[in-house]
Design a protein around this motif. Structure first.
Motif, PDB file in Angstrom:
ATOM      1  N   PHE A 230      40.706   8.205 -80.031  1.00 52.03           N
ATOM      2  CA  PHE A 230      41.019   7.496 -81.265  1.00 52.03           C
ATOM      3  C   PHE A 230      42.495   7.123 -81.355  1.00 52.03           C
ATOM      4  CE2 PHE A 230      42.317   7.805 -85.801  1.00 52.03           C
ATOM      5  CZ  PHE A 230      41.703   6.663 -86.245  1.00 52.03           C
ATOM      6  N   ASP A 231      43.384   8.066 -81.053  1.00 50.76           N
ATOM      7  CA  ASP A 231      44.806   7.741 -81.224  1.00 50.76           C
ATOM      8  C   ASP A 231      45.719   8.454 -80.242  1.00 50.76           C
ATOM      9  OD1 ASP A 231      46.569   6.118 -82.572  1.00 50.76           O
ATOM     10  OD2 ASP A 231      47.161   7.671 -84.002  1.00 50.76           O
ATOM     11  N   TYR A 232      45.154   9.341 -79.397  1.00 54.56           N
ATOM     12  CA  TYR A 232      46.010  10.099 -78.473  1.00 54.56           C
ATOM     13  C   TYR A 232      46.016   9.458 -77.093  1.00 54.56           C
ATOM     14  CZ  TYR A 232      47.563  13.885 -75.417  1.00 54.56           C
ATOM     15  OH  TYR A 232      48.224  14.632 -74.463  1.00 54.56           O
ATOM     16  N   GLU A 233      44.841   9.182 -76.566  1.00 52.34           N
ATOM     17  CA  GLU A 233      44.717   8.639 -75.216  1.00 52.34           C
ATOM     18  C   GLU A 233      44.415   7.149 -75.305  1.00 52.34           C
ATOM     19  OE1 GLU A 233      45.168   7.956 -71.872  1.00 52.34           O
ATOM     20  OE2 GLU A 233      44.860  10.129 -71.764  1.00 52.34           O
ATOM     21  N   ARG A 234      45.353   6.315 -74.843  1.00 49.96           N
ATOM     22  CA  ARG A 234      45.197   4.877 -74.968  1.00 49.96           C
ATOM     23  C   ARG A 234      44.393   4.262 -73.824  1.00 49.96           C
ATOM     24  NH1 ARG A 234      45.482   4.336 -79.796  1.00 49.96           N
ATOM     25  NH2 ARG A 234      45.621   2.079 -79.463  1.00 49.96           N
ATOM     26  N   LYS A 235      44.296   4.955 -72.705  1.00 49.16           N
ATOM     27  CA  LYS A 235      43.563   4.417 -71.561  1.00 49.16           C
ATOM     28  C   LYS A 235      42.055   4.685 -71.712  1.00 49.16           C
ATOM     29  CE  LYS A 235      45.396   4.819 -67.468  1.00 49.16           C
ATOM     30  NZ  LYS A 235      45.941   5.419 -66.231  1.00 49.16           N
ATOM     31  N   HIS A 236      41.314   4.040 -70.858  1.00 47.45           N
ATOM     32  CA  HIS A 236      39.848   4.179 -70.904  1.00 47.45           C
ATOM     33  C   HIS A 236      39.421   5.413 -70.122  1.00 47.45           C
ATOM     34  CE1 HIS A 236      35.642   3.363 -70.956  1.00 47.45           C
ATOM     35  NE2 HIS A 236      35.566   3.053 -69.673  1.00 47.45           N
ATOM     36  N   ILE A 237      39.458   6.563 -70.804  1.00 50.99           N
ATOM     37  CA  ILE A 237      39.028   7.801 -70.149  1.00 50.99           C
ATOM     38  C   ILE A 237      37.508   7.774 -69.998  1.00 50.99           C
ATOM     39  CG2 ILE A 237      40.964   9.236 -70.851  1.00 50.99           C
ATOM     40  CD1 ILE A 237      39.391  10.149 -73.230  1.00 50.99           C
ATOM     41  N   GLN A 238      37.037   8.390 -68.927  1.00 48.61           N
ATOM     42  CA  GLN A 238      35.613   8.289 -68.609  1.00 48.61           C
ATOM     43  C   GLN A 238      35.045   9.636 -68.203  1.00 48.61           C
ATOM     44  OE1 GLN A 238      34.783   5.217 -65.799  1.00 48.61           O
ATOM     45  NE2 GLN A 238      32.560   5.382 -66.023  1.00 48.61           N
ATOM     46  N   LEU A 239      33.983  10.043 -68.883  1.00 48.61           N
ATOM     47  CA  LEU A 239      33.284  11.278 -68.558  1.00 48.61           C
ATOM     48  C   LEU A 239      32.293  10.989 -67.441  1.00 48.61           C
ATOM     49  CD1 LEU A 239      32.912  14.275 -69.493  1.00 48.61           C
ATOM     50  CD2 LEU A 239      31.025  13.456 -70.920  1.00 48.61           C
ATOM     51  N   ALA A 240      32.304  11.815 -66.398  1.00 46.67           N
ATOM     52  CA  ALA A 240      31.440  11.586 -65.235  1.00 46.67           C
ATOM     53  C   ALA A 240      29.974  11.699 -65.621  1.00 46.67           C
ATOM     54  CB  ALA A 240      31.771  12.583 -64.136  1.00 46.67           C
ATOM     55  N   ASP A 241      29.129  11.047 -64.835  1.00 46.13           N
ATOM     56  CA  ASP A 241      27.683  11.157 -65.064  1.00 46.13           C
ATOM     57  C   ASP A 241      27.052  12.244 -64.191  1.00 46.13           C
ATOM     58  OD1 ASP A 241      27.850   9.989 -62.612  1.00 46.13           O
ATOM     59  OD2 ASP A 241      26.664   8.212 -63.101  1.00 46.13           O
ATOM     60  N   ARG A 242      27.920  13.033 -63.524  1.00 46.25           N
ATOM     61  CA  ARG A 242      27.467  14.194 -62.760  1.00 46.25           C
ATOM     62  C   ARG A 242      28.280  15.416 -63.192  1.00 46.25           C
ATOM     63  NH1 ARG A 242      28.136  12.609 -56.651  1.00 46.25           N
ATOM     64  NH2 ARG A 242      30.141  11.891 -57.479  1.00 46.25           N
ATOM     65  N   PHE A 243      27.737  16.585 -62.939  1.00 47.73           N
ATOM     66  CA  PHE A 243      28.404  17.801 -63.385  1.00 47.73           C
ATOM     67  C   PHE A 243      28.084  18.947 -62.435  1.00 47.73           C
ATOM     68  CE2 PHE A 243      24.273  17.518 -65.382  1.00 47.73           C
ATOM     69  CZ  PHE A 243      23.742  18.796 -65.273  1.00 47.73           C
ATOM     70  N   LEU A 244      28.910  19.986 -62.501  1.00 48.34           N
ATOM     71  CA  LEU A 244      28.735  21.176 -61.677  1.00 48.34           C
ATOM     72  C   LEU A 244      28.079  22.285 -62.482  1.00 48.34           C
ATOM     73  CD1 LEU A 244      32.208  21.409 -59.856  1.00 48.34           C
ATOM     74  CD2 LEU A 244      30.036  20.630 -58.881  1.00 48.34           C
ATOM     75  N   ILE A 245      27.172  22.988 -61.821  1.00 47.41           N
ATOM     76  CA  ILE A 245      26.546  24.181 -62.396  1.00 47.41           C
ATOM     77  C   ILE A 245      26.816  25.341 -61.442  1.00 47.41           C
ATOM     78  CG2 ILE A 245      24.319  25.318 -62.783  1.00 47.41           C
ATOM     79  CD1 ILE A 245      24.841  23.638 -65.072  1.00 47.41           C
ATOM     80  N   GLU A 246      27.281  26.460 -62.000  1.00 49.62           N
ATOM     81  CA  GLU A 246      27.491  27.657 -61.186  1.00 49.62           C
ATOM     82  C   GLU A 246      26.181  28.423 -61.095  1.00 49.62           C
ATOM     83  OE1 GLU A 246      30.485  31.531 -61.003  1.00 49.62           O
ATOM     84  OE2 GLU A 246      30.831  29.924 -62.444  1.00 49.62           O
ATOM     85  N   GLU A 247      25.694  28.612 -59.868  1.00 56.02           N
ATOM     86  CA  GLU A 247      24.401  29.259 -59.661  1.00 56.02           C
ATOM     87  C   GLU A 247      24.514  30.287 -58.547  1.00 56.02           C
ATOM     88  OE1 GLU A 247      20.876  27.296 -57.635  1.00 56.02           O
ATOM     89  OE2 GLU A 247      20.278  27.115 -59.733  1.00 56.02           O
ATOM     90  N   ARG A 248      24.375  31.542 -58.899  1.00 58.03           N
ATOM     91  CA  ARG A 248      24.505  32.654 -57.958  1.00 58.03           C
ATOM     92  C   ARG A 248      25.843  32.568 -57.224  1.00 58.03           C
ATOM     93  NH1 ARG A 248      19.240  30.748 -57.236  1.00 58.03           N
ATOM     94  NH2 ARG A 248      17.651  32.069 -58.196  1.00 58.03           N
ATOM     95  N   ASN A 249      25.800  32.386 -55.913  1.00 59.95           N
ATOM     96  CA  ASN A 249      27.060  32.396 -55.156  1.00 59.95           C
ATOM     97  C   ASN A 249      27.449  30.999 -54.685  1.00 59.95           C
ATOM     98  OD1 ASN A 249      25.006  32.058 -53.378  1.00 59.95           O
ATOM     99  ND2 ASN A 249      25.669  33.617 -51.905  1.00 59.95           N
ATOM    100  N   ARG A 250      27.031  29.991 -55.450  1.00 62.16           N
ATOM    101  CA  ARG A 250      27.411  28.628 -55.092  1.00 62.16           C
ATOM    102  C   ARG A 250      27.448  27.751 -56.332  1.00 62.16           C
ATOM    103  NH1 ARG A 250      22.556  25.097 -53.539  1.00 62.16           N
ATOM    104  NH2 ARG A 250      20.797  26.078 -54.604  1.00 62.16           N
TER     105      ARG A 250
END
Length: 586
Positions: A279-299
């Motif tokens: 809204f007023d802090y970040e003027r550039k087009h920040i973008q949230l990825a469409d992929r994400f990491l999940i921590e599962e056991r030892n990986r």
């Protein structure tokens, strides 16, 4: 629809002061239909709350309902229910609470019990058909309820693909042979599992000053440095988590039943922070990825944010695209279409592209609805409000696609399973290139219908679906009734999509079952555009979308009236027209 979202929608609609009597009546009619047909509610002791609600809905239905038009019946039904709103709300909340706790577990248990019963060796598929239909009913509403609860289509498909599908048994990490009962138990266990904590990490790109971003906002951690990965994480995942210029990592813990569900929840939380930051802090087009990491056991594993629109992928070859574009240009330059009509058609294609290119389902729905609305309501000729105008024009056009769509699907199934049809001389019929009118003619002949039933008998699900369609296609009066029922449900669903559009535009609300609503709307829009171009091919004097929709309504009503009299001449003409267009664009 399923009992859960049907009751949710009923309570929401009756709770809105601006909801019309017609809106309330339509939602009540569909809710009653869903509750009455639920095999789980009928055959299990799920309490009496839903029976009280169903009785209240049915008691409010007008006595002369069959003699009224659909809109008149809905208005009368809704007006009666509004007078009993307090009781409706009480029974509705009680029913919803009970369904929320018990419907999914009861559906799963019903399926496990039913599938554990081995059919007798001499039982024919005809004798088993009621069981097959009940299983289909329960499974369909269960999948719908799971999606309502937050499960993604991708996750549900992976449960089927990795656990239930026998062809993949060799890929499972087990030395024991495949056993359907064990596989089913494993799936049911996951669906019934209690939520567990998932550690989810998203990357945010194009951040101006990652090191100066607040380290913690609520329960979300923001770091410029990449997270520490578990030892057995793949190189592919490590590349995703490598630090880049302007990259920020957002990590949070989410309680969910499934990793993709956790990713959706976490993504929404992080996006809310980014909305404020942008809204007023970040003027550039920040973008949230469409992929994400999940921590599962030892990986760590990398997953895609659920975003599937569950429609078949269709594409044109280069030659087909060239022919399509040349035909479109020829028709548009012919001078028969008004300039306004051309603008509306090109705008619909543009809005379709904008909706297809965005990952946000609210944006998809608004763009695709606007495309349809612009075609239907732009000239101002369609009466009523926006929702009523779109419904009035859209429903006949989509209903006309019912039989061609099913004929095409049946033809593809026959080819996929290698079924051959033989004529009286024992000569094999060429199914692959058979026209729709030819396919329809074949189904009307008992000798070919019997061959299809026999050839699909080793595949009970395909057999059950095919037999039902053969029965509908064989009798004109039954086909007329099926088309009317299909049209009614189309009208209910178009109004549901319109209410979702209004929630987004007027209330800035998030919508539930967004993937399924978008899937329906995408199909509706593509059907309208394809049908419009087919009409242009058949009627060179066609001048506007309004004329097209009027023609579609006239054609649909004529077909239904003729079929009700036992005459399928007008239906055959529509199929022949479609074959003619297909031949010219092949």
């Amino acid at each position: 629809m399923n009992p859960l979202n049907a009751v949710q929608e009923l309570l929401k609609t009756t709770g809105l002061e601006h909801a019309s009597d017609c809106d309330v009546g339509r939602v009540a009619a569909e809710a009653a239909n869903v509750l009455e047909k639920s095999a789980v509610l009928i055959n299990t002791a799920l309490g009496q709350s839903y029976r009280h609600l169903l009785a209240l809905l049915n008691e409010s239905q007008p006595n002369n309902c069959s003699k009224l038009s659909e809109s008149e019946a809905s208005k009368s039904w809704g007006g009666s229910l509004k007078k009993r709103r307090s009781l409706l709300d009480a029974f509705g909340r009680e029913t919803l609470r009970f369904l929320d706790q018990h419907f999914i577990p009861s559906s799963i248990e019903w399926l496990r019990t039913e599938l554990a019963v081995e059919p007798h060796g001499n039982d024919s598929l005809v004798e088993l058909r009621p069981r097959l239909q009940a299983i289909e009913n329960v499974l369909g509403t269960l999948l719908s309820a799971l999606i309502t609860r937050g499960w993604s289509i991708e996750s549900l498909f992976m449960l089927y693909r990795l656990i239930l599908l026998p062809a993949c048994a060799s890929t499972m990490r087990s030395s024991s042979p495949y056993a359907f009962g064990s596989a089913l138990d494993a799936v049911c266990m996951q669906l019934n599992a209690c939520p567990k904590p998932y550690r989810v990490t998203f990357t945010i790109s194009n951040v101006t000053k990652p090191n100066q971003f607040p380290e913690v906002v609520g329960d979300i951690e923001f770091k410029a440095n990449a997270p520490e990965l578990a030892p057995k994480t793949s190189d592919y995942v490590k590349r995703y988590a490598s630090r880049g210029r302007g990259t920020l990592f957002a990590t949070t813990t989410v309680e969910a039943q499934d990793g993709r569900m956790a990713g959706s929840i976490a993504g929404d939380r992080i996006a809310q922070v980014l909305d404020v930051v942008r809204f007023d802090y970040e003027r550039k087009h920040i973008q949230l990825a469409d992929r994400f990491l999940i921590e599962e056991r030892n990986r760590h594993i990398l997953l895609q944010v659920p975003g599937t629109v569950p429609n078949p992928d269709t594409s044109l070859s280069a030659v087909q695209l060239d022919g399509f574009m040349r035909r479109l240009q020829d028709l548009f330059s012919s001078g028969t279409l008004t300039p306004d009509a051309k603008d509306r058609i090109y705008a619909a294609f543009r809005l379709y592209r904008l909706g297809a290119d965005t990952a946000n389902f609210e944006n998809k729905l608004v763009n695709w609805w606007t495309a349809v609305e612009f075609l239907v309501k732009g000239s101002g000729a369609a009466g009523g409000g926006i929702g009523a105008g779109v419904e009035h024009s859209l429903a006949p056009t989509i209903a006309l696609s019912y039989l061609p769509k099913h004929l095409t699907a049946l033809r593809e199934i026959l080819l996929a399973v290698g079924i051959e049809l033989l004529d009286a001389n024992g000569t094999r019929l060429e199914i692959k290139h058979a026209r729709l009118l030819e396919c329809y003619g074949l189904l009307k002949q008992e000798k070919y219908a019997e061959q299809i039933r026999a050839a699909t008998s080793s595949r009970p699900f395909i057999w059950s679906k095919t037999v039902r369609f053969l029965e509908i296609a064989a009798e004109q009066t039954r086909l007329a009734e099926t088309l009317r029922n299909h049209e009614l449900r189309l009208r209910w669903h178009i109004q549901r999509i319109y209410r979702a559009r209004c929630d987004i535009v007027h209330s800035a609300q998030r919508i539930v079952s967004a993937t399924l609503l978008c899937a329906n709307l995408e199909f509706y829009l593509k059907t309208v555009l394809s049908s419009f171009l087919e009409a242009l091919h058949r009627h060179p004097t066609l001048r506007s979308p309004r004329e097209f929709f009027d023609r579609q309504e006239h054609a649909y009503q004529q077909i239904v009236l003729d079929l009700a009299k036992g005459d399928d001449t007008s239906l055959r003409a529509i199929l022949a027209n479609k074959d003619s267009v297909s031949a010219s664009t092949a």
